[in-house]
Write an enzyme that holds these catalytic residues in place. Sequence first.
Site, short mmCIF file in Angstrom:
data_model
loop_
_atom_site.label_atom_id
_atom_site.label_comp_id
_atom_site.label_asym_id
_atom_site.label_seq_id
_atom_site.Cartn_x
_atom_site.Cartn_y
_atom_site.Cartn_z
N ASP A 124 15.48 57.12 16.04
CA ASP A 124 14.07 57.00 15.75
C ASP A 124 14.42 56.10 14.35
O ASP A 124 13.43 55.55 13.97
CB ASP A 124 13.34 58.10 15.26
CG ASP A 124 13.90 59.09 14.31
OD1 ASP A 124 15.12 58.84 13.88
OD2 ASP A 124 13.36 59.96 13.81
N TYR A 149 23.41 51.25 9.43
CA TYR A 149 23.60 51.99 10.81
C TYR A 149 22.30 51.69 11.43
O TYR A 149 22.27 51.32 12.48
CB TYR A 149 23.63 53.59 10.31
CG TYR A 149 23.29 54.49 11.63
CD1 TYR A 149 24.11 54.52 12.55
CD2 TYR A 149 22.01 55.21 11.61
CE1 TYR A 149 23.69 55.18 13.60
CE2 TYR A 149 21.65 55.82 12.50
CZ TYR A 149 22.38 55.86 13.68
OH TYR A 149 21.99 56.62 14.93
N LYS A 153 21.83 49.80 15.15
CA LYS A 153 21.46 50.35 16.14
C LYS A 153 20.13 49.62 16.98
O LYS A 153 20.03 49.46 18.24
CB LYS A 153 20.90 51.81 16.03
CG LYS A 153 22.12 52.79 15.95
CD LYS A 153 22.99 53.08 17.08
CE LYS A 153 22.32 53.87 18.22
NZ LYS A 153 23.14 54.22 19.23
P1 NAD Z 1 29.00 61.30 16.56
O1 NAD Z 1 29.30 60.40 15.29
O2 NAD Z 1 29.11 62.81 16.56
O3 NAD Z 1 30.01 60.78 17.80
C1 NAD Z 1 30.23 59.61 18.11
C2 NAD Z 1 31.24 59.43 19.29
O4 NAD Z 1 31.60 58.24 19.66
C3 NAD Z 1 32.67 60.09 18.47
O5 NAD Z 1 33.36 60.70 19.77
C4 NAD Z 1 33.61 58.84 18.15
O6 NAD Z 1 34.87 59.14 18.57
C5 NAD Z 1 33.15 57.96 19.42
N1 NAD Z 1 33.28 56.36 19.29
C6 NAD Z 1 33.06 55.84 18.08
N2 NAD Z 1 33.32 54.39 17.99
C7 NAD Z 1 33.83 54.39 19.29
C8 NAD Z 1 34.26 53.21 20.14
N3 NAD Z 1 34.21 52.17 19.38
N4 NAD Z 1 34.79 53.44 21.26
C9 NAD Z 1 34.66 54.43 21.91
N5 NAD Z 1 34.12 55.88 21.37
C10 NAD Z 1 33.81 55.55 20.24
O7 NAD Z 1 27.58 60.79 17.09
P2 NAD Z 1 26.09 61.66 17.53
O8 NAD Z 1 25.64 62.12 16.54
O9 NAD Z 1 26.70 62.50 18.64
O10 NAD Z 1 25.31 60.49 18.04
C11 NAD Z 1 25.57 60.19 19.53
C12 NAD Z 1 24.74 58.87 19.82
O11 NAD Z 1 23.13 59.41 19.68
C13 NAD Z 1 24.80 57.60 18.93
O12 NAD Z 1 24.66 56.60 19.51
C14 NAD Z 1 23.46 58.03 18.01
O13 NAD Z 1 23.25 56.60 17.37
C15 NAD Z 1 22.45 58.44 18.77
N6 NAD Z 1 21.57 59.52 18.08
C16 NAD Z 1 21.99 60.59 17.11
C17 NAD Z 1 21.06 61.34 16.54
C18 NAD Z 1 21.57 62.34 15.72
O14 NAD Z 1 20.62 63.10 14.91
N7 NAD Z 1 23.06 62.70 15.58
C19 NAD Z 1 19.77 61.19 16.60
C20 NAD Z 1 19.37 60.18 17.60
C21 NAD Z 1 20.28 59.22 18.21
O1 DAU Z 2 16.97 60.25 12.83
C1 DAU Z 2 17.96 60.23 13.59
C2 DAU Z 2 19.35 60.02 12.87
O2 DAU Z 2 19.53 61.12 12.14
C3 DAU Z 2 20.50 59.66 13.71
O3 DAU Z 2 20.40 58.33 14.16
C4 DAU Z 2 21.80 59.51 12.77
O4 DAU Z 2 22.92 59.29 13.65
C5 DAU Z 2 21.89 61.03 12.22
O5 DAU Z 2 22.98 60.93 11.22
C6 DAU Z 2 20.72 61.11 11.28
O6 DAU Z 2 20.72 60.52 10.17
P1 DAU Z 2 20.22 61.17 8.73
O7 DAU Z 2 20.48 60.19 7.55
O8 DAU Z 2 18.68 61.41 8.87
O9 DAU Z 2 20.95 62.29 8.86
P2 DAU Z 2 21.77 63.18 7.56
O10 DAU Z 2 22.29 64.61 8.08
O11 DAU Z 2 22.92 62.42 7.11
O12 DAU Z 2 20.81 63.35 6.59
C7 DAU Z 2 19.30 64.14 6.77
C8 DAU Z 2 18.81 64.15 5.55
O13 DAU Z 2 19.47 64.76 4.50
C9 DAU Z 2 18.85 62.43 5.08
O14 DAU Z 2 17.28 62.63 4.50
C10 DAU Z 2 19.80 62.63 3.88
C11 DAU Z 2 19.88 64.16 3.33
N1 DAU Z 2 20.99 64.52 3.03
C12 DAU Z 2 22.18 64.33 3.90
C13 DAU Z 2 23.35 64.60 3.29
C14 DAU Z 2 24.42 64.49 4.31
C15 DAU Z 2 21.06 65.20 1.74
O15 DAU Z 2 20.24 65.45 1.11
N2 DAU Z 2 22.48 65.75 1.36
C16 DAU Z 2 23.48 65.21 1.97
O16 DAU Z 2 24.64 65.77 1.81
#
Ligand code: NAD
Ligand code: DAU
Length: 336
Positions: A124, A149, A153
């Site tokens: 999002d 980032y 995306k």
């Molecule tokens: P993550 O960082 O935990 O995992 C990413 C994985 O991709 C890792 O296993 C890493 O080794 C692999 N990777 C990175 N670069 C690579 C490359 N060049 N080739 C092959 N593998 C590679 O990420 P996540 O939180 O599991 O997110 C997964 C997907 O979901 C991402 O595309 C992210 O943008 C999307 N997403 C995440 C969230 C969230 O809240 N975490 C929310 C919405 C969408």
């Molecule tokens: O909205 C989806 C996204 O959510 C995904 O696309 C990303 O991959 C995922 O990392 C996440 O992004 P955020 O930046 O929202 O997540 P993060 O956990 O890093 O931070 C969540 C919120 O908390 C953000 O407002 C920043 C704050 N934060 C984060 C960290 C790590 C803190 O206040 N302290 C911290 O130490």
Amino acid sequence: MRLLVTGGAGFIGTNFIHHILEKYPDYKIINLDKLTYAGNLENLKTIEGHENYEFVKGDICDEALVNELVKRVDAIVHFAAESHVDRSIMGAAEFIRTNVMGTHVLLDAAVKNNKKRFHHVSTDEVFGSLSPDDKPFDENTVYAPRNPYSASKAASDHLVRSYFNTYKLPITITNCSNNYGPWQFPEKIIPLFLTNLHEGKKVPVYGDGMQIRDWIHTGDHNRGVDLVLHKGREGETYCLGGGNEIPNIELTRKLLAIMGKGEENIEYVIDRPGHDRRYCISIKKINSELGWHPEYDFEKGLRHTVDWYLANKEWWQRVKSGDYQKYYQEQYIDRK
Ligand code: NAD
Ligand code: DAU
């Protein structure tokens, strides 16, 4: 169905692979993962040797390897990405390489090999930041990413859509809100705070802590990806969210309460540069078209997640100490 899952050793990909192998016993999965710092094969220990699962260590930017693997599957589910906003602020190069160029390599291979489905997992964050009274993001919201980032995306989402329009590649995209659940790397707020509190450390709240995120359990996210992969209309985007908007400071207080800790454990630190203030996303489209809605109650999901981290202390301690990175060496290279 034979699936190529990219990034399956990361947080959401790991949960997805476990979900698919449990739900569809005859599906075959190839997991292509580079094992960056975020990839952890210990997450997949219980399915090592599973006859329908194969792990390939490799980079999605490696054209020859991607082509060879894409030939062997029916569909691609693309999770691999650099995913942490703070790291993208320290240096964006890997984000552009993996998220944009890697997606391009996969798309080309999918077109070349006439794949039936390319599902792209997105975020999002591509929609930017909302003010308190703005309506939630939806599939028609104009893209306005505000950090490296989310910009990378956004670029990948545009590329994916362009391959549908130009080459008729049957793509689908999901844009999801903030995930929580098992196997999340302890750099993201929930696992970082939980594990810090367990270790007797403080929790660093950025700025005034009033930034709002919309939390979804990764099990709900993956059920949505599964549904869109099987039933989503080609060329379409579906937004997924948990319906749990909460300011970071409130989330922090919930975690403190569950862990039996007091406010003195909060440390307000300097804000993230360009910090997005609020995310909130509408699920109207996927709900009315495909009947999806999140099933986890946030309070229960959070407790369940805390319990998982407490029961799996060794997992996150090995991540925090760096020992998890030796696992591939021990299990895969040394055995050969
Ligand atoms: P993550 O960082 O935990 O995992 C990413 C994985 O991709 C890792 O296993 C890493 O080794 C692999 N990777 C990175 N670069 C690579 C490359 N060049 N080739 C092959 N593998 C590679 O990420 P996540 O939180 O599991 O997110 C997964 C997907 O979901 C991402 O595309 C992210 O943008 C999307 N997403 C995440 C969230 C969230 O809240 N975490 C929310 C919405 C969408
Ligand atoms: O909205 C989806 C996204 O959510 C995904 O696309 C990303 O991959 C995922 O990392 C996440 O992004 P955020 O930046 O929202 O997540 P993060 O956990 O890093 O931070 C969540 C919120 O908390 C953000 O407002 C920043 C704050 N934060 C984060 C960290 C790590 C803190 O206040 N302290 C911290 O130490």
